[in-house]
Design an enzyme around this catalytic site. Structure first.
Site, mmCIF file in Angstrom:
data_model
loop_
_atom_site.group_PDB
_atom_site.id
_atom_site.type_symbol
_atom_site.label_atom_id
_atom_site.label_comp_id
_atom_site.label_asym_id
_atom_site.label_seq_id
_atom_site.Cartn_x
_atom_site.Cartn_y
_atom_site.Cartn_z
ATOM 1 N N GLU A 227 0.808 -1.211 0.000
ATOM 2 C CA GLU A 227 0.000 0.000 0.000
ATOM 3 C C GLU A 227 0.843 1.263 0.000
ATOM 4 O O GLU A 227 1.968 1.288 0.499
ATOM 5 C CB GLU A 227 -0.964 0.001 1.171
ATOM 6 C CG GLU A 227 -0.256 -0.095 2.478
ATOM 7 C CD GLU A 227 -1.193 -0.395 3.616
ATOM 8 O OE1 GLU A 227 -2.399 -0.527 3.396
ATOM 9 O OE2 GLU A 227 -0.687 -0.489 4.737
ATOM 10 N N CYS B 83 3.269 8.332 1.300
ATOM 11 C CA CYS B 83 3.812 7.412 2.307
ATOM 12 C C CYS B 83 4.030 6.073 1.610
ATOM 13 O O CYS B 83 3.084 5.470 1.098
ATOM 14 C CB CYS B 83 2.784 7.300 3.432
ATOM 15 S SG CYS B 83 3.210 6.079 4.663
ATOM 16 N N CYS C 219 6.339 -7.398 7.036
ATOM 17 C CA CYS C 219 7.469 -6.975 7.868
ATOM 18 C C CYS C 219 7.761 -8.097 8.844
ATOM 19 O O CYS C 219 6.845 -8.711 9.387
ATOM 20 C CB CYS C 219 7.126 -5.692 8.635
ATOM 21 S SG CYS C 219 8.499 -5.094 9.661
ATOM 22 N N CYS D 142 6.079 -5.937 15.508
ATOM 23 C CA CYS D 142 5.580 -5.085 16.590
ATOM 24 C C CYS D 142 4.096 -5.448 16.799
ATOM 25 O O CYS D 142 3.325 -5.430 15.839
ATOM 26 C CB CYS D 142 5.745 -3.617 16.233
ATOM 27 S SG CYS D 142 7.447 -3.226 15.780
ATOM 28 N N CYS E 268 0.926 -3.548 15.327
ATOM 29 C CA CYS E 268 0.978 -3.124 13.937
ATOM 30 C C CYS E 268 0.454 -4.231 13.021
ATOM 31 O O CYS E 268 0.892 -5.376 13.113
ATOM 32 C CB CYS E 268 2.431 -2.783 13.594
ATOM 33 S SG CYS E 268 2.749 -2.606 11.839
ATOM 34 N N SER F 27 10.685 5.343 15.492
ATOM 35 C CA SER F 27 9.456 4.830 16.114
ATOM 36 C C SER F 27 9.831 4.267 17.477
ATOM 37 O O SER F 27 10.263 3.126 17.588
ATOM 38 C CB SER F 27 8.838 3.750 15.227
ATOM 39 O OG SER F 27 8.453 4.302 13.995
ATOM 40 N N CYS G 252 -0.975 1.898 9.441
ATOM 41 C CA CYS G 252 0.089 1.052 8.889
ATOM 42 C C CYS G 252 -0.415 -0.356 8.594
ATOM 43 O O CYS G 252 -0.820 -1.081 9.479
ATOM 44 C CB CYS G 252 1.212 1.007 9.924
ATOM 45 S SG CYS G 252 2.487 -0.184 9.640
HETATM 46 N N1 SAH Z 1 8.935 0.006 10.151
HETATM 47 C C1 SAH Z 1 9.065 1.403 10.181
HETATM 48 C C2 SAH Z 1 8.370 2.083 9.059
HETATM 49 C C3 SAH Z 1 6.873 1.864 9.045
HETATM 50 S S1 SAH Z 1 6.228 3.260 9.741
HETATM 51 C C4 SAH Z 1 8.595 1.931 11.517
HETATM 52 O O1 SAH Z 1 7.889 1.215 12.215
HETATM 53 O O2 SAH Z 1 8.964 3.046 11.849
HETATM 54 C C5 SAH Z 1 4.718 2.751 10.331
HETATM 55 C C6 SAH Z 1 4.295 3.685 11.437
HETATM 56 O O3 SAH Z 1 2.946 3.372 11.770
HETATM 57 C C7 SAH Z 1 5.155 3.485 12.662
HETATM 58 O O4 SAH Z 1 5.457 4.718 13.290
HETATM 59 C C8 SAH Z 1 4.232 2.635 13.505
HETATM 60 O O5 SAH Z 1 4.501 2.791 14.833
HETATM 61 C C9 SAH Z 1 2.865 3.166 13.156
HETATM 62 N N2 SAH Z 1 1.809 2.207 13.463
HETATM 63 C C10 SAH Z 1 1.849 0.865 13.326
HETATM 64 N N3 SAH Z 1 0.711 0.301 13.739
HETATM 65 C C11 SAH Z 1 -0.076 1.314 14.145
HETATM 66 C C12 SAH Z 1 -1.394 1.363 14.692
HETATM 67 N N4 SAH Z 1 -2.107 0.259 14.890
HETATM 68 N N5 SAH Z 1 -1.890 2.585 14.998
HETATM 69 C C13 SAH Z 1 -1.161 3.720 14.787
HETATM 70 N N6 SAH Z 1 0.079 3.724 14.295
HETATM 71 C C14 SAH Z 1 0.621 2.533 13.971
HETATM 72 FE FE1 SF4 Z 2 7.420 -3.491 10.999
HETATM 73 FE FE2 SF4 Z 2 7.300 -0.861 11.555
HETATM 74 FE FE3 SF4 Z 2 5.113 -2.421 11.772
HETATM 75 FE FE4 SF4 Z 2 7.119 -2.701 13.508
HETATM 76 S S1 SF4 Z 2 5.803 -0.876 13.240
HETATM 77 S S2 SF4 Z 2 6.033 -4.367 12.508
HETATM 78 S S3 SF4 Z 2 8.870 -2.330 12.217
HETATM 79 S S4 SF4 Z 2 6.207 -1.934 9.923
#
Ligand code: SAH
Ligand code: SF4
Length: 386
Positions: free
Chosen positions: A96, A109, A116, A120, A123, A232, A351
């Site tokens: 996406e 974005c 991934c 996390c 996410c 992050s 994300c």
């Molecule tokens: N892997 C990298 C790049 C992806 S950025 C990283 O994690 O920084 C994706 C962003 O979306 C990150 O800042 C992550 O913390 C945020 N994100 C992931 N899941 C989310 C959710 N459920 N609600 C809000 N933000 C979220």
């Molecule tokens: Fe991957 Fe970033 Fe999502 Fe963590 S927050 S699982 S590093 S995409």
């Protein structure tokens, strides 16, 4: 007997690679600029590159095998300010790309991986696991597709902000995947986007977001460009961060902090800290105070994003009152902090979430990530203290 040349996705060619090809074909150097300017405008079929000689177009048509993505879904949110594009590559892998329109700014974005591996637990992309790396060409394509859609008026609509630009001005590596776990594609695409013969974007307008892959931060730093680094963080004690961001086990907070400090010293760019605020998980006063300490030491701006609900995850964003209390507490300690809106929530725009509504699972995960959500759930609130 000559070996047939392997077909190349033209968007995966670096400037040097394109120059080698042009030279190999006995063409003058300015062809590089000509070909690049077509690619920037979204034209990847050499037959349509009308300022090239016909015989060169024919040779390039044989050498190029553009990996064109297909647009399989386009969801619009926030009154036309957010456009979520689901792109599918020829091998069937989908990713996406999100376009966000503001006054005088159009930000795309982009994703760097299908899925991934870092897992996390809050996410959606992390829950789906890792499927494959994107190539540099596939990363650049996302910018090209969004830019072409803007320029052509395909993304218009009556609700467009009046003074939003008709081309991409900013790129954030905040889509699916961890950019610093795919260094070849991330570094090559940053160079392409910044290149005056490429997208010609200011390095400051490019933001790479990472959960803290320290070796990758160092490699990004070696580009010697003032690219914005977004970290992050999500937790300000190792105990909690080990669970929320499992890669913290490998690169704990002190090591990450030092890498961010080095990055700033080398590039003269302050990092931003991203904090996905999760109710009763990382919204405590203790986390706010520790976050403020780290942000002050790094002189970093903090962005707080209330957690978007994710399928299969029980956690939620905190109440409005708790969110304000957290933000106010960090701010009161002298830190610049912004509460972000959750852009595109009505189009599942967090994300990885659009993809999650199509397919979930099937990818691999970092061993440290398995069971992380259950372990955090099991922590009593006061156990998150160091
Ligand atoms: N892997 C990298 C790049 C992806 S950025 C990283 O994690 O920084 C994706 C962003 O979306 C990150 O800042 C992550 O913390 C945020 N994100 C992931 N899941 C989310 C959710 N459920 N609600 C809000 N933000 C979220
Ligand atoms: Fe991957 Fe970033 Fe999502 Fe963590 S927050 S699982 S590093 S995409």
């Amino acid at each position: 007997m000559s070996v047939p040349a392997t077909p190349i996705d033209p968007y995966s060619l670096t400037t040097e690679g394109l120059a080698v090809l042009v030279e190999e074909l006995g063409q003058p150097g300015y062809r590089v600029e000509q070909i690049r300017s077509w690619l920037v405008r979204g034209v990847d079929d050499p037959q349509e590159m009308t300022d090239l000689p016909k015989d060169l177009r024919a040779i390039l048509a044989e050498r190029f095998a553009p990996a064109r993505p297909e647009l399989i879904d386009h969801r619009v949110a926030d009154d036309g300010h957010t456009h979520k594009l689901l792109l599918r590559f020829p091998d069937g892998e989908a990713i996406e790309t999100v376009l966000m329109l503001y006054p005088r700014r159009a930000t795309v974005c982009i994703s760097t991986q299908a899925g991934c591996a870092l897992g996390c637990p809050f996410c959606a992309t992390g829950q789906a696991g890792f499927r494959r790396q994107l190539t540099a060409g596939e990363v650049i394509r996302q910018v090209v597709v969004a830019d072409a859609a803007l320029r052509s008026g395909a993304i218009a609509g009556e609700h467009l902000p009046t003074d939003s630009p008709d081309h991409i001005t900013n790129v954030v590596y905040m889509g699916m995947g961890e950019p610093l776990a795919n260094l070849p594609a991330t570094l090559a695409s940053v160079l392409w986007l910044h290149d005056p013969d490429g997208f010609n974007l200011s390095a400051r307008g490019i933001t790479v977001s990472t959960v803290g892959l320290v070796p990758g931060i160092k490699r990004l730093q070696e580009l010697d460009l003032p690219v914005t680094l977004a970290v992050s963080l999500h937790a300000a004690t190792d105990e909690l961060r080990d669970e929320l961001v499992p890669i913290n086990v490998t690169h704990p907070l002190a090591e990450l902090e030092q890498a961010v400090r080095d990055y700033r010293a080398a590039t003269n760019r302050r990092a931003s800290i991203e904090w996905c605020l999760i109710g009763e998980v990382n919204d405590s006063d203790l986390q706010a105070d520790r976050l403020a300490d780290i942000a002050k030491r790094l002189r970093a701006h903090v962005n707080v994003i209330p957690m978007n609900p994710t399928p299969g995850v029980r956690w939620k964003e905190p109440s409005g009152a708790r969110t304000r209390a957290f933000v106010d507490r960090v701010r009161a300690r002298g830190v610049e902090i912004t509460l972000r809106d959750t852009r595109g929530r009505d189009a599942d725009a967090a994300c990885g979430q659009l993809l999650a509504s199509y397919t979930l699972g099937g990818g691999s995960r970092l061993p440290a990530a398995v069971g992380a959500a259950e372990r955090v759930d099991a922590l009593a609130p006061d156990e998150t203290a160091p």
